[in-house]
Scaffold this motif. Structure first.
Motif, short mmCIF file in Angstrom:
data_model
loop_
_atom_site.label_atom_id
_atom_site.label_comp_id
_atom_site.label_asym_id
_atom_site.label_seq_id
_atom_site.Cartn_x
_atom_site.Cartn_y
_atom_site.Cartn_z
N MET A 37 -3.32 0.24 4.01
CA MET A 37 -2.28 -0.27 3.51
C MET A 37 -2.90 -0.96 2.08
SD MET A 37 -0.45 -2.45 6.48
CE MET A 37 -1.60 -3.35 7.27
N ASP A 38 -3.88 -1.37 1.93
CA ASP A 38 -4.64 -1.84 0.76
C ASP A 38 -4.81 -0.62 -0.25
OD1 ASP A 38 -5.98 -4.11 -0.77
OD2 ASP A 38 -7.65 -2.79 -0.78
N ARG A 39 -4.84 0.55 0.23
CA ARG A 39 -4.90 1.61 -0.79
C ARG A 39 -3.42 2.09 -1.29
NH1 ARG A 39 -8.78 3.51 2.68
NH2 ARG A 39 -7.70 4.71 3.99
N ALA A 40 -2.44 2.09 -0.76
CA ALA A 40 -1.34 2.19 -0.73
C ALA A 40 -0.54 1.35 -1.67
CB ALA A 40 -0.24 2.35 0.46
N ALA A 41 -1.02 -0.20 -1.26
CA ALA A 41 -0.50 -1.26 -2.34
C ALA A 41 -1.21 -1.21 -3.54
CB ALA A 41 -0.89 -2.50 -1.40
N SER A 42 -2.43 -0.57 -3.67
CA SER A 42 -3.04 -0.63 -5.00
C SER A 42 -2.57 0.57 -5.87
CB SER A 42 -4.67 0.14 -4.72
OG SER A 42 -4.95 0.07 -5.80
N ILE A 43 -1.96 1.40 -5.21
CA ILE A 43 -1.29 2.37 -6.12
C ILE A 43 0.06 1.90 -6.53
CG2 ILE A 43 -0.28 4.64 -6.00
CD1 ILE A 43 -2.63 5.30 -3.59
N ALA A 44 0.70 1.19 -5.54
CA ALA A 44 2.04 0.66 -6.04
C ALA A 44 2.07 -0.29 -7.28
CB ALA A 44 2.88 0.19 -4.74
N ALA A 45 0.94 -1.13 -7.11
CA ALA A 45 0.60 -2.04 -8.24
C ALA A 45 0.17 -1.39 -9.44
CB ALA A 45 -0.42 -2.90 -7.59
#
Length: 171
Positions: A37-45
């Motif tokens: 989830m942290d990786r996905a959120a990082s990409i979205a941000a």
């Protein structure tokens, strides 16, 4: 700075649950899911801000369903609201049925990321314009969550938390 739509930050990560990622009950480790989830959120941000981003907080995580070994897991992340330099990212986690391909929501989370320059100083990010009813609900709730966080941290006086007060005080 031109505002953006939440859909512009949409990030979808799909992967299998492998044996080395599971606990003794053969379910995905919570920490492994948090990392995904942290990786996905990082990409979205990053897609929203087009800047370096750092995780500021994990505001909410709900482990509603176990994710068994061999499952196909999809993490969907998108910016739900942008503030000055921070962005709230809402994540939905889905499990795909191996037989029929139907997806079931297993978990959700809310992360906060901050956009920074090359020296690590916060920088301004574009605002968000919700397009769907769900995006509008998440956008509105993000301000209440931010105000609650600021009040609890002692960075905002409760009387200044207008969105929170509106939930409880009606004229």
């Amino acid at each position: 700075m031109n505002p953006k739509f939440p859909s512009e930050s949409l990030t979808v990560l799909t992967d299998l649950v492998l044996p080395g990622e599971t606990n003794p009950l053969n379910n995905l480790f919570g920490g492994e899911l948090l990392a995904r989830m942290d990786r996905a959120a990082s990409i979205a941000a990053r897609r929203h801000s087009r800047r370096h981003t750092v995780t500021a907080s994990v505001n909410h995580v709900a482990f509603n369903r176990a994710i068994p070994l061999g499952s196909v897991v999809t993490v969907e992340a998108k910016v739900s609201r942008a503030f000055t330099s921070s962005m709230e990212i809402f994540l939905d986690v889905w499990i795909e049925d191996r037989e029929n391909g139907n997806k079931t929501k297993a978990n959700e989370a809310i992360y906060t990321f901050v956009a920074v320059d090359d020296t690590g100083r916060p920088v301004e990010v574009p605002q968000i314009v919700p397009q769907t009813e769900e995006e509008q609900k998440r956008y509105d709730a993000a301000l209440r969550r931010k105000q609650l966080s600021l009040v609890l941290a002692g960075k905002m006086h409760p009387d200044e938390a207008t969105e929170l007060k509106a939930l409880f005080i009606h004229d």
